[in-house]
Design an enzyme around this catalytic site. Structure first.
Site, short mmCIF file in Angstrom:
data_model
loop_
_atom_site.label_atom_id
_atom_site.label_comp_id
_atom_site.label_asym_id
_atom_site.label_seq_id
_atom_site.Cartn_x
_atom_site.Cartn_y
_atom_site.Cartn_z
N THR A 1 0.86 -1.19 0.00
CA THR A 1 0.00 0.00 0.00
C THR A 1 0.89 1.24 0.00
O THR A 1 1.58 1.52 0.98
CB THR A 1 -0.92 -0.01 1.24
OG1 THR A 1 -1.68 -1.21 1.18
CG2 THR A 1 -1.84 1.20 1.24
N ARG B 1 -7.87 -9.37 4.73
CA ARG B 1 -7.98 -9.17 6.18
C ARG B 1 -7.05 -10.15 6.87
O ARG B 1 -7.03 -11.34 6.51
CB ARG B 1 -9.40 -9.44 6.66
CG ARG B 1 -10.42 -8.41 6.29
CD ARG B 1 -11.81 -8.98 6.51
NE ARG B 1 -11.99 -10.19 5.71
CZ ARG B 1 -12.97 -11.08 5.88
NH1 ARG B 1 -13.85 -10.91 6.82
NH2 ARG B 1 -13.07 -12.14 5.12
N PHE C 1 -19.20 -4.34 9.18
CA PHE C 1 -18.45 -3.21 9.76
C PHE C 1 -19.36 -2.20 10.45
O PHE C 1 -19.13 -1.00 10.42
CB PHE C 1 -17.56 -2.56 8.69
CG PHE C 1 -16.29 -3.35 8.49
CD1 PHE C 1 -16.34 -4.62 7.98
CD2 PHE C 1 -15.07 -2.84 8.90
CE1 PHE C 1 -15.19 -5.39 7.85
CE2 PHE C 1 -13.91 -3.60 8.77
CZ PHE C 1 -13.98 -4.87 8.25
N CYS D 1 -3.43 -1.59 9.40
CA CYS D 1 -3.87 -1.00 8.13
C CYS D 1 -4.72 0.26 8.30
O CYS D 1 -4.35 1.33 7.80
CB CYS D 1 -4.66 -2.03 7.34
SG CYS D 1 -3.71 -3.53 7.09
C1 UGA Z 1 -8.21 -4.35 6.83
C2 UGA Z 1 -9.26 -4.46 5.70
O1 UGA Z 1 -10.45 -5.06 6.22
C3 UGA Z 1 -8.72 -5.30 4.53
O2 UGA Z 1 -9.67 -5.29 3.46
C4 UGA Z 1 -7.42 -4.66 4.04
O3 UGA Z 1 -6.86 -5.39 2.97
C5 UGA Z 1 -6.43 -4.63 5.19
O4 UGA Z 1 -6.98 -3.85 6.26
C6 UGA Z 1 -5.14 -4.03 4.67
O5 UGA Z 1 -5.16 -2.86 4.25
O6 UGA Z 1 -4.14 -4.73 4.56
P1 UGA Z 1 -7.47 -5.86 8.91
O7 UGA Z 1 -6.62 -4.72 9.34
O8 UGA Z 1 -6.87 -7.23 8.89
O9 UGA Z 1 -8.02 -5.63 7.39
O10 UGA Z 1 -8.69 -5.88 9.92
P2 UGA Z 1 -10.26 -5.73 9.89
O11 UGA Z 1 -10.88 -7.07 10.05
O12 UGA Z 1 -10.72 -4.92 8.77
O13 UGA Z 1 -10.48 -4.93 11.28
C7 UGA Z 1 -9.87 -3.66 11.50
C8 UGA Z 1 -10.29 -3.08 12.83
O14 UGA Z 1 -11.65 -2.65 12.81
C9 UGA Z 1 -10.17 -4.03 14.01
O15 UGA Z 1 -9.63 -3.34 15.11
C10 UGA Z 1 -11.60 -4.43 14.30
O16 UGA Z 1 -11.84 -4.82 15.61
C11 UGA Z 1 -12.34 -3.16 13.94
N1 UGA Z 1 -13.76 -3.37 13.59
C12 UGA Z 1 -14.09 -4.04 12.46
C13 UGA Z 1 -14.77 -2.84 14.41
O17 UGA Z 1 -14.49 -2.21 15.45
N2 UGA Z 1 -16.08 -3.02 14.06
C14 UGA Z 1 -16.43 -3.69 12.94
O18 UGA Z 1 -17.66 -3.81 12.66
C15 UGA Z 1 -15.42 -4.22 12.12
#
Ligand code: UGA
Length: 449
Positions: free
Chosen positions: A121, A154, A252, A263
């Protein structure tokens, strides 16, 4: 096709293993020799569901190889992916030093037409800069193309996200490069996965805009949760009902302690920086960054609201350290900010996390008490705080917890429970957006650093 992937972190490794599984012959290159030694034995240096199996099967089929040197990796490949880190600089911009260093190095080995694909990225405009760096370092006068192919993986679901993506995005300025890339992703195109061919800048923008939008969605629901607490509404019902509108979608929309990970925090800051540098400040993105910090601070106020602001010498139990379940990753985890603030107020912290405790030991200078399970973390605690939504925390034995704790108080920052099911055991219960107490008149919050 012969493909080389430079960088065997979670993006590079998943890319290499999945491309090999599509039938390509793939070489993963990383300068970390201990990592390569592990991979050669069929062991993944990171935990990702399904990754070890994929590495083993494709190594046995002679389609997946690992090495530390770039030379043959570049010379023999038709397509070369770059998947190395782009950490944040102090001003929020993404640091492309590693990407450009790899580009300068690999350029020396280009002897015939190659497609160089950036999967890291990187700022909008980085692909063109990459092209310039490669051109400046070529030792043979040959044609090559640069492509931007952002990843949407993810952590914890990266293999599935690669094999069954919502879309594949290919940014390139030449039809020849687009043609080569459609052979790389033939397996997904055949399955009907939406396949977007665009220019370099659009592909680079899609990545940042997607992550920033998801971060905004989370931040928005966290804000509505705050309102729910003030007006007596229930965020779970509100979010579910909003998500049933197909234009909004259900994902989300889980209110929580704020987003973390490697990320969203990094990419929102980088996008905000790009906006400022381009003379078009992105006010929504800027606000999301501030609001997410405030959300973490609000969680600390919530805890203090339940147990009292004077925490000196008082014991609190914490369930969950990782930024999300199924990982040991602590980067930008809300748990870090929350615990730092509680420690600064003098609290004694007992913690349990199914995966992330070893990582935590490397980070916290002040000692936490690391416990073997949730009940040990609750021992003698005046409140138990759930920070990460691990599956294991969804089925707690409340009678056992109550016996272990000094006072039965549960602060559920992931809304894993309903007030009724917790309160029936005589617990005082706090959550995010389902009750109106515990979040006011506390202005003594300190941010570490
Ligand atoms: C995120 C994106 O979802 C991926 O599509 C992307 O490729 C990746 O970043 C990246 O740029 O490499 P990731 O960081 O693994 O993936 O995690 P997520 O599952 O998206 O969660 C991110 C944060 O949001 C976590 O702290 C999670 O707890 C929080 N979250 C997620 C919430 O608080 N509420 C939600 O409803 C969803």
């Amino acid at each position: 096709m012969k493909i080389t992937v430079i960088g065997c972190g979670y993006v590079g490794l998943v890319t290499a293993a999945c491309l090999a599984d599509f039938g390509h012959t793939v070489t993963g290159v990383d300068h970390d020799s201990s990592k390569i030694a592990l991979l050669k034995q069929g062991t993944s240096p990171i935990y990702e569901k399904g990754l070890t199996a994929l590495i083993r099967v494709n190594t046995q089929r002679n389609r997946l190889f690992f090495q530390t040197s770039l030379d043959h990796g570049v010379e023999d490949a038709e397509v070369i992916f770059i998947a190395v880190g782009t950490p944040s600089l102090d001003n929020g911009a993404a640091d492309t030093t590693q990407v450009m260093a790899v580009a300068a190095e690999l350029a020396k080995y280009i002897k015939d037409y190659k497609v160089i694909v950036n999967k890291s990225t990187a700022p909008i405009g980085a692909a063109k800069q990459l092209r310039k760096v490669i051109r400046d370092h070529l030792e043979t006068d040959v044609e090559f193309d640069v492509v931007s192919n952002p990843e949407f993986l993810r952590e914890g679901h990266a293999v599935k996200d690669f094999q069954e993506p919502d879309r594949v995005v290919i940014g390139a300025d030449s039809p020849q490069a687009q043609k080569v890339m459609s052979r790389v992703y033939a397996a997904l195109i055949k399955k009907g996965v939406p396949y977007i061919q665009t220019n370099l800048e659009s592909a680079e923008t899609i990545k940042y805009a997607s992550n920033a939008f998801l971060a905004t969605k989370i931040t928005f629901i966290n804000e509505i949760a705050k309102l729910c607490e003030a007006v007596g509404a229930d965020i779970r019902t509100v979010a579910r009902s909003m998500g049933l509108d197909h234009r909004i979608g259900p994902q989300f929309l889980n209110a929580g302690p704020g987003y973390g990970g490697s990320c969203f925090p990094k990419d929102t800051k980088a996008l905000a920086y790009i906006g400022r540098a381009s003379g078009v400040p992105l006010t929504i993105v800027e606000t999301v960054i501030t609001a997410n910090e405030e959300q973490k601070a609000r969680m600390v106020r919530k805890i203090k609201g339940m147990v009292g602001a004077a925490l000196e010498g008082r014991t609190l139990g914490i369930l969950g350290l990782a930024f999300k379940p199924d990982t040991d990753d602590l980067r930008e985890s809300p748990a870090l900010t929350i615990i730092d603030n509680l420690l600064a107020a003098g609290a004694i912290i007992r913690v349990y996390d199914p995966q992330a405790m070893e990582e935590a030991k490397k980070i916290f200078k002040k000692t936490l008490i690391y416990c073997a399970d949730p009940y040990a973390a609750a021992e003698g605690a005046e409140a138990l705080v759930i920070i990460t939504d691990w599956e294991a925390f969804k089925f707690l034995d409340f009678m056992r917890l109550k016996k272990a704790m000094a006072s039965p108080v549960l602060i559920d920052l992931r809304n894993l429970y309903t007030p009724a099911e917790v309160e029936q055991y005589g617990f005082k219960y706090e959550n995010v957006g389902r009750a109106g107490h515990g979040d006011r008149d506390l202005s003594d919050l300190r941010y570490p650093g």
